[in-house]
Design a protein around this motif. Structure first.
Motif, short mmCIF file in Angstrom:
data_model
loop_
_atom_site.label_atom_id
_atom_site.label_comp_id
_atom_site.label_asym_id
_atom_site.label_seq_id
_atom_site.Cartn_x
_atom_site.Cartn_y
_atom_site.Cartn_z
N ALA A 145 0.50 -1.33 0.29
CA ALA A 145 0.07 -0.05 -0.46
C ALA A 145 1.05 1.08 -0.48
N GLY A 146 2.06 1.07 0.51
CA GLY A 146 3.09 2.07 0.51
C GLY A 146 2.66 3.36 2.01
N VAL A 147 2.50 2.91 2.55
CA VAL A 147 1.79 3.23 3.96
C VAL A 147 3.70 3.88 3.80
N THR A 148 3.68 5.22 5.01
CA THR A 148 4.93 5.47 5.70
C THR A 148 5.62 5.28 6.62
N LEU A 149 3.93 4.56 7.50
CA LEU A 149 3.78 4.43 8.47
C LEU A 149 3.05 3.12 8.87
N THR A 150 3.34 2.22 9.90
CA THR A 150 3.15 1.46 10.40
C THR A 150 2.66 1.09 11.99
N GLY A 151 2.89 -0.14 12.06
CA GLY A 151 4.10 -0.67 12.97
C GLY A 151 2.60 -2.03 13.96
N CYS A 152 2.10 -2.36 15.16
CA CYS A 152 1.67 -2.98 15.49
C CYS A 152 0.78 -2.65 17.02
N VAL A 174 8.02 2.72 8.31
CA VAL A 174 7.95 2.38 6.57
C VAL A 174 9.83 3.11 6.07
N LEU A 175 11.18 2.07 6.06
CA LEU A 175 12.14 3.18 5.94
C LEU A 175 12.31 1.93 4.39
N ASP A 176 12.82 3.70 3.52
CA ASP A 176 13.31 3.42 2.27
C ASP A 176 13.46 1.94 2.35
N GLY A 177 13.46 1.34 1.03
CA GLY A 177 14.36 -0.17 1.00
C GLY A 177 13.77 -1.88 1.76
N ASP A 178 12.97 -1.14 2.96
CA ASP A 178 12.42 -1.76 3.96
C ASP A 178 11.51 -3.00 3.11
N SER A 179 11.92 -3.97 2.87
CA SER A 179 11.43 -5.25 2.94
C SER A 179 10.49 -6.21 3.72
N GLU A 180 10.42 -7.08 3.75
CA GLU A 180 8.51 -7.68 4.84
C GLU A 180 9.99 -8.00 5.69
N ALA A 181 11.23 -9.05 5.80
CA ALA A 181 11.77 -9.50 6.50
C ALA A 181 12.06 -8.38 7.62
N SER A 182 13.14 -7.38 6.82
CA SER A 182 13.31 -6.08 7.81
C SER A 182 12.36 -5.41 8.53
#
Ligand code: GRF
Length: 212
Positions: A145-152, A174-182
């Motif tokens: 979705a390209g959100v810049t903020l996420t969390g739990c 969410v940082l530039d280049g973030d993968s699902e794992a990071s």
């Protein structure tokens, strides 16, 4: 007011026993371990009395062995319905006399059988800022979705998946280049922080004891 010590006999000190927690997990169990550590460090006046996993290969089971926490496998494939599995969960948690139950990465849909047995006492941890991105692929959906903020989010459980009163949330960028794992790794760090807090809040709401 002056504090009198020792207290006169007409004012006995009433201490409640530590809260007894049941934990349900399907995966690696890092949230389960975080709860155990929060109890053992004294952050939470509680103990994890029973872990239940729904598959024998769940990493959480190995952690329970190392941490010396009682654990059971209730393999979902051995139950004819979701309700039957949940009835077995309730039987085990009742036998262990748990006060609150935490779904720490439980990858099965739960039913009224469990929810009604633990009203306002069933907590779930989810890797998004609910109500955004419900379901099993929350981190991937947030990235797509390209959100810049996420969390739990830690919340009380209602019948509809990933809904219910929110107890605690943590947000992170969410940082530039973030993968699902990071991204997942950073979300996990926050989950480990908020889950003990959520248990404490849920207990306080009910007048049970727990600090956090
Ligand atoms: C967590 O991300 C939790 O939010 C989700 O499942 C994952 C469990 O991780 N429901 P772990 O097994 O506790 O490491």
């Amino acid at each position: 007011m002056a504090v009198q010590w020792p207290l006169p006999p007409e004012h006995p000190i009433v201490t409640k026993p530590p809260l007894r927690l049941g934990v349900m997990a399907s995966g690696s169990g890092s949230n389960f371990e975080a709860l155990v550590q929060a109890c053992r460090s004294g952050q939470l006046s509680a103990e994890v009395s029973l872990l239940i996993v729904n598959k024998p290969e769940a990493g959480a089971l190995r952690r329970a062995e190392v941490l010396d926490v009682p654990a059971q496998v209730l393999d979902h494939r051995n139950y004819p319905s979701r309700e039957a599995l949940d009835r077995a969960l309730v039987t085990s948690f009742r036998a262990a006399q748990v006060d609150l139950v935490v779904m720490a990465g439980w990858m099965r849909i739960v039913t009224q059988e469990l929810i009604e047995a633990y009203p306002e006492r069933l907590i779930n941890i989810h890797p998004s800022l609910l109500p955004s991105f419900r379901g099993a692929k929350a981190i991937r959906q947030a990235l797509e979705a390209g959100v810049t903020l996420t969390g739990c989010t830690a919340h009380l459980v209602e019948l509809e998946v990933d809904t219910g009163p929110i107890l605690v949330q943590a947000a992170l960028p969410v940082l530039d280049g973030d993968s699902e794992a990071s991204l997942s790794e950073r979300i996990h760090q926050q989950e480990h922080r908020i889950l003990p807090l959520a248990v404490s809040l849920a207990a306080q709401r009910l007048g049970l004891c727990a600090q956090g």
